[in-house]
Scaffold this motif. Structure first.
Motif, mmCIF file in Angstrom:
data_model
loop_
_atom_site.group_PDB
_atom_site.id
_atom_site.type_symbol
_atom_site.label_atom_id
_atom_site.label_comp_id
_atom_site.label_asym_id
_atom_site.label_seq_id
_atom_site.Cartn_x
_atom_site.Cartn_y
_atom_site.Cartn_z
ATOM 1 N N ASN A 1 1.024 4.098 -3.037
ATOM 2 C CA ASN A 1 0.808 5.525 -2.797
ATOM 3 C C ASN A 1 2.001 6.346 -3.261
ATOM 4 O O ASN A 1 1.847 7.450 -3.786
ATOM 5 C CB ASN A 1 0.549 5.778 -1.308
ATOM 6 N N ALA A 2 3.202 5.798 -3.056
ATOM 7 C CA ALA A 2 4.404 6.508 -3.501
ATOM 8 C C ALA A 2 4.398 6.678 -5.016
ATOM 9 O O ALA A 2 4.732 7.749 -5.536
ATOM 10 C CB ALA A 2 5.644 5.739 -3.057
ATOM 11 N N ARG A 3 3.997 5.614 -5.739
ATOM 12 C CA ARG A 3 3.940 5.706 -7.200
ATOM 13 C C ARG A 3 2.937 6.765 -7.639
ATOM 14 O O ARG A 3 3.189 7.525 -8.579
ATOM 15 C CB ARG A 3 3.580 4.339 -7.797
ATOM 16 N N GLU A 4 1.787 6.805 -6.964
ATOM 17 C CA GLU A 4 0.765 7.794 -7.309
ATOM 18 C C GLU A 4 1.290 9.214 -7.132
ATOM 19 O O GLU A 4 1.092 10.088 -7.977
ATOM 20 C CB GLU A 4 -0.474 7.582 -6.440
ATOM 21 N N THR B 1 -13.995 3.397 -3.863
ATOM 22 C CA THR B 1 -12.631 3.917 -3.852
ATOM 23 C C THR B 1 -11.810 3.074 -2.889
ATOM 24 O O THR B 1 -12.348 2.425 -1.991
ATOM 25 C CB THR B 1 -12.573 5.397 -3.422
ATOM 26 N N ASN B 2 -10.506 3.094 -3.083
ATOM 27 C CA ASN B 2 -9.613 2.362 -2.198
ATOM 28 C C ASN B 2 -9.437 3.132 -0.898
ATOM 29 O O ASN B 2 -9.140 4.333 -0.915
ATOM 30 C CB ASN B 2 -8.257 2.150 -2.884
ATOM 31 N N ALA B 3 -9.631 2.456 0.228
ATOM 32 C CA ALA B 3 -9.579 3.108 1.535
ATOM 33 C C ALA B 3 -8.201 3.661 1.866
ATOM 34 O O ALA B 3 -8.060 4.503 2.756
ATOM 35 C CB ALA B 3 -10.018 2.131 2.630
ATOM 36 N N HIS B 4 -7.184 3.201 1.140
ATOM 37 C CA HIS B 4 -5.811 3.614 1.443
ATOM 38 C C HIS B 4 -5.261 4.605 0.421
ATOM 39 O O HIS B 4 -4.067 4.885 0.425
ATOM 40 C CB HIS B 4 -4.901 2.382 1.511
ATOM 41 N N GLY C 1 0.822 -1.210 0.000
ATOM 42 C CA GLY C 1 0.000 0.000 0.000
ATOM 43 C C GLY C 1 0.854 1.257 0.000
ATOM 44 O O GLY C 1 0.568 2.229 -0.717
ATOM 45 N N ILE C 2 1.929 1.257 0.787
ATOM 46 C CA ILE C 2 2.840 2.401 0.834
ATOM 47 C C ILE C 2 3.514 2.617 -0.518
ATOM 48 O O ILE C 2 3.621 3.739 -1.021
ATOM 49 C CB ILE C 2 3.901 2.195 1.937
ATOM 50 N N LYS D 1 -5.677 -0.823 -7.080
ATOM 51 C CA LYS D 1 -5.327 0.544 -7.465
ATOM 52 C C LYS D 1 -5.023 0.681 -8.953
ATOM 53 O O LYS D 1 -4.283 1.566 -9.374
ATOM 54 C CB LYS D 1 -4.160 1.069 -6.625
ATOM 55 N N LYS D 2 -5.611 -0.204 -9.748
ATOM 56 C CA LYS D 2 -5.481 -0.081 -11.198
ATOM 57 C C LYS D 2 -6.429 0.999 -11.716
ATOM 58 O O LYS D 2 -6.181 1.603 -12.762
ATOM 59 C CB LYS D 2 -5.783 -1.417 -11.875
ATOM 60 N N ILE D 3 -7.557 1.180 -11.035
ATOM 61 C CA ILE D 3 -8.444 2.305 -11.293
ATOM 62 C C ILE D 3 -8.678 3.015 -9.969
ATOM 63 O O ILE D 3 -8.624 2.402 -8.908
ATOM 64 C CB ILE D 3 -9.786 1.867 -11.933
#
Length: 320
Positions: free
Chosen positions: A76-79, A275-278, A72-73, A138-140
């Motif tokens: 988020n970093a990639r995003e 939506t993804n909670a994370h 998950g971390i 997290k693909k969408i």
């Protein structure tokens, strides 16, 4: 190491190396080797292996919690890195089920695009299961689904519309002068339905059962894989149907079809945002979800044709 973690997570959740191999498009020996490498690296056995599959050991359960957190971390970093890229255009990745994708999303995207031309949209149309999995991975970033929402600790679910199922028939049908119909009358008419397994079909059958009518009594003479195909068949006089009221709300449709409410009790199904909670939403994504929650604005957008959506100031989006 991230690849090893992804393999471990997939095996832990499917409890089956063969299924994990199929989902990850990897060979079974490759998956087994990566699991073995992890176990050797951490000096622990993560899985108990049987003929029926694999299950996490106590050490594996502890490791699984940390793997999910680490992945998950990293996601988020990639995003955040992508968002900071100077030449990165603003992009919203969406998933939607068929009715939403055909009859709701086009007007919303046309409206947003005219108001915010710097935003790109990438849309996937699929069933609820596929959309849910893509949101979890997290693909969408945003999933829009119809019908019952899945329950998962990593999902945020918000309802944004109550979609009514109605009886739809051609304007020359003998029932066209009526405003409503009892479910008990439906078995006497030829019914055109969505295919078995579709969300609309499931909601229809469940509602009929709840109201004391056996779905097997319906005179289903044709099953089709899209709502648009059903509408064309009904317009030709080959039967009636039960579909979403959203699919026949345009002026053009209202000159061809007549919609009847179900007397016994209206049949509604929720339309929901996943939506993804994370994940943290971008400004553009929040603008989209805010629009979906604005019932008055959304209703006005859906009532218009594409070429009528240019007057964004009148509808108020630029003020948001």
């Amino acid at each position: 190491m991230e690849q090893h973690f992804l393999v471990f997570k997939e095996v832990a959740e499917t409890k089956n190396i063969t299924l994990s191999s199929k989902n990850l498009h990897m060979s079974q020996p490759s998956i087994s080797l990566q699991i073995q490498n992890l176990e050797n690296h951490y000096g622990a056995r993560f899985f108990d292996r049987t003929n029926k599959g694999v299950t996490l050991t106590k050490e594996g359960e502890v490791f699984y919690k940390h793997v999910r957190s680490v992945l998950g971390i990293l996601a988020n970093a990639r995003e955040q890195i992508c968002a900071l890229a100077k030449d990165q255009r603003r992009l919203i990745t969406l998933g939607a089920t068929l009715t939403i994708g055909e009859y709701i999303l086009p007007n919303i995207l046309a409206f947003l695009f005219r108001a915010h031309p710097g935003v790109d949209f990438k849309v996937k149309i699929a069933n609820t299961g596929s959309i849910t999995q893509d949101v979890l991975e997290k693909k969408i970033h945003i999933g829009l689904i119809e019908g019952p929402a899945p329950h998962h600790k990593d999902l945020n679910v918000e309802s944004f519309w109550e979609d009514e199922l109605v009886v739809v028939l051609p304007y020359f049908h003998p029932w066209a002068t009526r405003k409503s119909i009892a479910l008990s009358e439906l078995p006497y008419e030829r019914l055109v339905a969505r295919e078995v397994g579709s969300g609309t079909r499931k909601v229809m059958e469940n509602a009929i059962k709840e109201r004391g009518l056996d779905p097997a009594q319906l005179n289903i003479t044709m099953e089709l894989g899209s709502t648009q195909a059903i509408k064309q068949v009904v317009a030709a006089g080959l039967g009636i149907t039960i579909i979403s009221s959203l699919t026949v709300r345009k002026d053009y449709d209202q000159r061809i079809f007549k919609t009847l409410k179900i007397q016994d009790a209206p049949v509604y199904r929720p339309l929901s945002i996943l939506t993804n909670a994370h994940s943290t939403q971008t400004k553009d994504e929040r603008r989209l979800t805010d629009l979906l929650h604005d019932r008055e604005l959304l209703s006005e957008i859906l009532s218009k044709d594409y070429n009528e959506l240019d007057d964004n100031n009148k509808l108020g989006l630029n003020a948001k």
